[in-house]
Design a protein around this motif. Sequence first.
Motif, PDB file in Angstrom:
ATOM      1  N   HIS A 243       0.850  -1.189   0.000  1.00 19.96           N
ATOM      2  CA  HIS A 243       0.000   0.000   0.000  1.00 19.96           C
ATOM      3  C   HIS A 243       0.886   1.239   0.000  1.00 19.96           C
ATOM      4  O   HIS A 243       1.762   1.386   0.857  1.00 19.96           O
ATOM      5  CB  HIS A 243      -0.903   0.008   1.234  1.00 19.96           C
ATOM      6  N   GLU A 254      -3.911   7.124   0.886  1.00 23.08           N
ATOM      7  CA  GLU A 254      -3.519   6.010   0.038  1.00 23.08           C
ATOM      8  C   GLU A 254      -3.723   6.384  -1.428  1.00 23.08           C
ATOM      9  O   GLU A 254      -4.794   6.856  -1.826  1.00 23.08           O
ATOM     10  CB  GLU A 254      -4.312   4.753   0.378  1.00 23.08           C
ATOM     11  N   THR A 256      -2.135   4.200  -4.177  1.00 28.20           N
ATOM     12  CA  THR A 256      -2.136   3.025  -5.045  1.00 28.20           C
ATOM     13  C   THR A 256      -1.848   1.765  -4.234  1.00 28.20           C
ATOM     14  O   THR A 256      -1.395   1.839  -3.087  1.00 28.20           O
ATOM     15  CB  THR A 256      -1.095   3.165  -6.173  1.00 28.20           C
ATOM     16  N   GLN A 257      -2.121   0.618  -4.846  1.00 27.38           N
ATOM     17  CA  GLN A 257      -1.843  -0.682  -4.250  1.00 27.38           C
ATOM     18  C   GLN A 257      -1.121  -1.547  -5.277  1.00 27.38           C
ATOM     19  O   GLN A 257      -1.462  -1.538  -6.463  1.00 27.38           O
ATOM     20  CB  GLN A 257      -3.128  -1.384  -3.801  1.00 27.38           C
ATOM     21  N   TYR A 292       5.104   3.468 -10.622  1.00 25.45           N
ATOM     22  CA  TYR A 292       5.094   2.144  -9.984  1.00 25.45           C
ATOM     23  C   TYR A 292       4.917   1.035 -11.024  1.00 25.45           C
ATOM     24  O   TYR A 292       4.039   0.180 -10.925  1.00 25.45           O
ATOM     25  CB  TYR A 292       4.029   2.070  -8.886  1.00 25.45           C
TER      26      TYR A 292
END
Length: 375
Positions: A243, A254, A256-257, A292
Amino acid sequence: MLSLSSTIDLQGMCFTLFVCWSPDSTRILSASADKSAKLWDADTKQLVTKFELGSSIEDQQLSCLWQGEHMLTVSLSGYINYLDKNNPSTPARVIKGHNKNITAMTLSQSSKTVYSAGLDNKLLNWDVETGDCVETKGKGHTNMVNGMSMTGSTITSVGVDDQIRFQDAEKKEFMAETIGLDAQPLSVDTVGDKMAIGTDGEVSLYSGNTKVFSEKVGYRVNSLCFNPSGSQLAIGGGDSKVHIFDVLASDLKEVTQLTNNDPVDAVKFSPDGEHLACSSGKKAFLWKVDGYMPVSTYWSGHVGRIITLSWSPDSKRFATGGVDSSLRIWALANINSGECIKGAHPKATIVSISWLDDNTVVSAAHDKCVKVWTV
């Protein structure tokens, strides 16, 4: 020649646990549960010298050895004492270390000092160049230490006693201030004046020593790490996800995951802030922080779960370790292979890794050992 004695010295009202002869057979050294060692004349059976070795339970003396010119005893704490006949109240040297599993470690690259803690509640300070060890003074944790992080000259540690404690690395002593927690902490990281604490289902943000944000999450916070600027926080979750949070003045948002197949046990940003690595099961995963995007599908080589990982200061390599006792070094320039030190800590889980410099790795494990490697 050594001989074990199970007799009770009724005159001294103490248990003599071990005795040994001097090399010339004229003296006898005894170790006792009364926290002392005694030197006896073998012919007259008279006491020659009494060595006082402390006042706490851990100062009970379990065994002794007379080797050449050296008289040594072993305390219940596991410390080895070199006795000094000219100064019976103070050992000439004390070799210290952990006598129970190490569970956390951090280090100072500038002072070349390693700090380790474990099930014995002790926080030890190791000089990498000499191997000398000093125990942190003052009131520390009363139970196992779960995590450690260092910023400047302050070491922050969290333990199963639900406490956050701080050590002054220069003075090698605990500070008086402590912070109580509502749950057992699992992870801690610090950068600048920011501190993040993770528990089983909650993450908290501190500014200085003041809690400014806390949020319940639906997963176990196995690990967490700030990026170098402190603007983002990555959390390795028991829900098999990484996370990513933006760190605001008094908030975590938060953004992104990153999904994995197994719970995420370790997560680290590279020192240059360009990459994020994590461990999930037996595999290591790597992303470019910009967007990411994954660098590769995964890196594999361990035969057991990876517990810990750490980046080299130049951000060109990272190291992994875990339950298979092996230490692996991965280079960004060659993502298809990694250097392996099999059995780095034989039959023991490696719980923490840190880089002293670009070619030196320090590892700590359940075998109660801290080891320094040139890689």
